[in-house]
Scaffold this active site. Sequence first.
Site, short mmCIF file in Angstrom:
data_model
loop_
_atom_site.label_atom_id
_atom_site.label_comp_id
_atom_site.label_asym_id
_atom_site.label_seq_id
_atom_site.Cartn_x
_atom_site.Cartn_y
_atom_site.Cartn_z
N SER A 9 0.89 -1.67 0.18
CA SER A 9 0.16 0.02 0.11
C SER A 9 0.76 0.97 -0.47
O SER A 9 1.55 1.69 0.69
CB SER A 9 -1.06 -0.05 0.86
OG SER A 9 -1.29 1.65 1.62
N HIS A 34 -1.18 -0.96 -4.06
CA HIS A 34 -2.17 -1.07 -3.57
C HIS A 34 -2.40 0.18 -3.38
O HIS A 34 -2.11 1.28 -2.92
CB HIS A 34 -2.47 -1.88 -2.51
CG HIS A 34 -3.84 -1.63 -1.86
ND1 HIS A 34 -4.91 -2.21 -2.15
CD2 HIS A 34 -3.89 -0.65 -0.73
CE1 HIS A 34 -5.96 -1.80 -1.55
NE2 HIS A 34 -5.17 -0.97 -0.53
N ASP A 36 -4.54 3.89 -1.98
CA ASP A 36 -5.90 3.86 -1.25
C ASP A 36 -6.24 5.62 -0.80
O ASP A 36 -5.83 5.83 -0.80
CB ASP A 36 -5.64 4.13 0.33
CG ASP A 36 -5.38 2.38 0.79
OD1 ASP A 36 -5.45 1.66 0.78
OD2 ASP A 36 -4.35 1.79 1.07
N MET A 38 -8.85 8.03 -0.27
CA MET A 38 -9.79 8.03 1.23
C MET A 38 -10.58 9.70 1.15
O MET A 38 -9.95 10.59 0.51
CB MET A 38 -8.92 8.17 2.42
CG MET A 38 -9.09 6.72 2.18
SD MET A 38 -7.24 7.45 4.50
CE MET A 38 -6.41 5.22 4.30
N HIS A 67 -8.46 1.18 -3.95
CA HIS A 67 -8.79 1.14 -3.08
C HIS A 67 -9.74 1.70 -2.86
O HIS A 67 -9.06 2.94 -2.37
CB HIS A 67 -8.64 0.29 -1.99
CG HIS A 67 -9.53 0.08 -0.47
ND1 HIS A 67 -8.58 0.00 0.85
CD2 HIS A 67 -10.03 -0.02 -0.61
CE1 HIS A 67 -9.06 -0.17 1.35
NE2 HIS A 67 -10.73 -0.23 0.66
N MET A 69 -12.59 4.04 -0.82
CA MET A 69 -12.61 4.53 0.65
C MET A 69 -13.54 5.48 0.65
O MET A 69 -13.43 6.78 1.38
CB MET A 69 -11.79 4.64 1.63
CG MET A 69 -11.02 3.15 2.13
SD MET A 69 -10.10 2.98 3.02
CE MET A 69 -8.36 3.20 1.88
N MET A 138 -11.75 -6.44 5.06
CA MET A 138 -10.92 -5.02 5.54
C MET A 138 -10.26 -5.84 7.00
O MET A 138 -11.58 -6.19 8.11
CB MET A 138 -11.60 -4.53 6.18
CG MET A 138 -11.80 -3.23 5.11
SD MET A 138 -9.93 -2.84 3.43
CE MET A 138 -9.04 -2.16 4.96
N ASP A 176 -6.95 -6.92 3.33
CA ASP A 176 -5.90 -5.22 3.84
C ASP A 176 -6.46 -4.88 4.91
O ASP A 176 -7.49 -4.60 6.00
CB ASP A 176 -6.91 -4.68 2.69
CG ASP A 176 -6.22 -2.59 3.19
OD1 ASP A 176 -5.55 -2.52 3.27
OD2 ASP A 176 -6.80 -1.99 2.31
C1 DX5 Z 1 -6.29 1.11 5.38
C2 DX5 Z 1 -6.41 1.39 3.82
C3 DX5 Z 1 -4.54 -0.47 3.76
C4 DX5 Z 1 -3.66 0.22 4.66
C5 DX5 Z 1 -2.98 -1.07 5.19
O1 DX5 Z 1 -7.33 1.98 5.51
O2 DX5 Z 1 -7.00 0.42 3.39
O3 DX5 Z 1 -4.58 -0.13 2.83
O4 DX5 Z 1 -2.40 0.52 4.15
O5 DX5 Z 1 -2.26 -0.91 6.00
P1 DX5 Z 1 -1.55 -1.20 6.69
O6 DX5 Z 1 -0.59 -2.46 6.35
O7 DX5 Z 1 -0.26 -0.53 7.50
O8 DX5 Z 1 -2.25 -1.96 8.14
ZN ZN Z 2 -6.10 -0.68 1.26
#
Ligand code: DX5
Ligand code: ZN
Length: 217
Positions: A9, A34, A36, A38, A67, A69, A138, A176
């Site tokens: 990620s 990956h 993320d 948000m 991903h 969110m 998750m 994840d």
């Molecule tokens: C959390 C993200 C993950 C996160 C994982 O909201 O979707 O992808 O970055 O990070 P670690 O591996 O540190 O939990």
């Molecule tokens: Zn993620």
Amino acid sequence: MKTPLIAPSLLSADFGNLERDIRMLNQSNCDWFHLDVMDGVFVPNISFGFPVMQAMARVAEKPLDVHLMIVQPEKYIAKVKELGARIMNVHQEATVHLHRLLVQIRKEGMLAGVTLNPSTPICMIENILEEADVVMLMSVNPGFAGQSFIEHTVEKVRQLREAIDRRNLKTLIEIDGGVCRDNARRLVDAGVDVLVAGSAVFKAANPAEEIDILKGA
Ligand code: DX5
Ligand code: ZN
């Protein structure tokens, strides 16, 4: 023994040196990037959006696993496609018409991924399993990197593996949150195909070596 795919990620990368970190991953044995996204609404944090991901995509030499969110992910199918993403991962909790959304993602030539929060049971996606190329569980509450792994996710992995195998599907199981060298083997044994890892990779003294450890876990 099955070898998992590894999707580091980029949320845990050094944002001041993104190009350097992405080139390092290009050279490593990782499989996907990956990313993320948000929005500060679906999760209590804001990360990065399309302009930053476009810059990442120019350097990245492996498939992009996006991903989202965010609320109403259906609004962004064209933008994710334009980015050249291989996988578009949307939350079951963030959209009303999940079946339609997954069909549209596939129609755009991407792999359709659906993600479940820790509190969402597997039965919520039972009726759309045929439409999903990837189901991501998750194992932390989404929003932040570096949180601890929620143990009950292992049982959810087993349930999902059983549902996929019973229906003879090829759906990949991705996990994840809080994935590290201490739980990777257990997760793969329970049926996981793809391990996402943020802090485990980027906080390691040697990230490329950590990726190999996760792969061989
Ligand atoms: C959390 C993200 C993950 C996160 C994982 O909201 O979707 O992808 O970055 O990070 P670690 O591996 O540190 O939990
Ligand atoms: Zn993620």
